[in-house]
Motif scaffolding. Structure first.
Motif, PDB file in Angstrom:
ATOM      1  N   ARG A  97       2.842   6.116  -5.683  1.00 50.55           N
ATOM      2  CA  ARG A  97       2.551   6.227  -7.110  1.00 50.55           C
ATOM      3  C   ARG A  97       1.370   7.170  -7.343  1.00 50.55           C
ATOM      4  O   ARG A  97       1.407   8.023  -8.238  1.00 50.55           O
ATOM      5  CB  ARG A  97       2.253   4.854  -7.707  1.00 50.55           C
ATOM      6  N   ALA A  98       0.334   7.047  -6.526  1.00 49.04           N
ATOM      7  CA  ALA A  98      -0.835   7.913  -6.675  1.00 49.04           C
ATOM      8  C   ALA A  98      -0.458   9.367  -6.409  1.00 49.04           C
ATOM      9  O   ALA A  98      -0.933  10.277  -7.114  1.00 49.04           O
ATOM     10  CB  ALA A  98      -1.944   7.462  -5.731  1.00 49.04           C
ATOM     11  N   LEU A  99       0.382   9.610  -5.425  1.00 48.11           N
ATOM     12  CA  LEU A  99       0.822  10.971  -5.128  1.00 48.11           C
ATOM     13  C   LEU A  99       1.640  11.531  -6.281  1.00 48.11           C
ATOM     14  O   LEU A  99       1.455  12.684  -6.680  1.00 48.11           O
ATOM     15  CB  LEU A  99       1.632  10.996  -3.824  1.00 48.11           C
ATOM     16  N   ARG A 100       2.528  10.719  -6.826  1.00 50.17           N
ATOM     17  CA  ARG A 100       3.346  11.157  -7.956  1.00 50.17           C
ATOM     18  C   ARG A 100       2.450  11.498  -9.162  1.00 50.17           C
ATOM     19  O   ARG A 100       2.623  12.528  -9.799  1.00 50.17           O
ATOM     20  CB  ARG A 100       4.356  10.060  -8.308  1.00 50.17           C
ATOM     21  N   GLU A 101       1.460  10.640  -9.435  1.00 45.37           N
ATOM     22  CA  GLU A 101       0.542  10.895 -10.551  1.00 45.37           C
ATOM     23  C   GLU A 101      -0.281  12.164 -10.309  1.00 45.37           C
ATOM     24  O   GLU A 101      -0.530  12.937 -11.234  1.00 45.37           O
ATOM     25  CB  GLU A 101      -0.383   9.693 -10.761  1.00 45.37           C
ATOM     26  N   PRO A 127       0.800  -1.228   0.000  1.00 41.40           N
ATOM     27  CA  PRO A 127       0.000   0.000   0.000  1.00 41.40           C
ATOM     28  C   PRO A 127       0.833   1.279   0.000  1.00 41.40           C
ATOM     29  O   PRO A 127       0.433   2.282  -0.594  1.00 41.40           O
ATOM     30  CB  PRO A 127      -0.829  -0.116   1.278  1.00 41.40           C
ATOM     31  N   SER A 128       1.997   1.258   0.629  1.00 42.71           N
ATOM     32  CA  SER A 128       2.833   2.462   0.641  1.00 42.71           C
ATOM     33  C   SER A 128       3.323   2.790  -0.765  1.00 42.71           C
ATOM     34  O   SER A 128       3.368   3.963  -1.158  1.00 42.71           O
ATOM     35  CB  SER A 128       4.017   2.281   1.587  1.00 42.71           C
ATOM     36  N   ALA A 129       3.665   1.766  -1.555  1.00 42.17           N
ATOM     37  CA  ALA A 129       4.094   2.003  -2.937  1.00 42.17           C
ATOM     38  C   ALA A 129       2.929   2.508  -3.778  1.00 42.17           C
ATOM     39  O   ALA A 129       3.095   3.382  -4.647  1.00 42.17           O
ATOM     40  CB  ALA A 129       4.670   0.732  -3.539  1.00 42.17           C
TER      41      ALA A 129
END
Length: 89
Positions: free
Chosen positions: A65-69, A59-61
């Protein structure tokens, strides 16, 4: 018009043993309900822990990824807004 409270409540007789029994049963029910809620929480936490361990991506990854997107999308939107605003002037 003064009302005498003693005469108003004089016919009200409470069966104390029935009242005490009801209070005890209510307390026991509350304790059993709390124990049941704790068991449900423990079962859900255990199931959630097992589900997270079976995931291919932690979940941390996923969150990174969602934050980066989201940052990329925000930057693209900001750039498009600035480009539109500067072309309008």
């Amino acid at each position: 018009m003064a009302t005498n409270n003693n005469s108003f409540l004089s016919g009200f007789q409470v069966n104390r043993s029935l009242l005490a029994g009801g209070a005890v049963l209510t307390g026991v029910g509350a304790v059993l309900g709390l124990a049941g809620a704790a068991m449900v929480c423990a079962a859900l936490a255990s199931a959630g822990r097992g589900w997270v361990q079976q995931l291919d991506t932690p979940p941390s990854a996923m969150a990174q990824r969602a934050l980066r997107e989201a940052k990329v999308a925000s930057t693209a939107g900001w750039d498009a807004w600035r480009a539109e605003r500067s072309s309008a002037n």
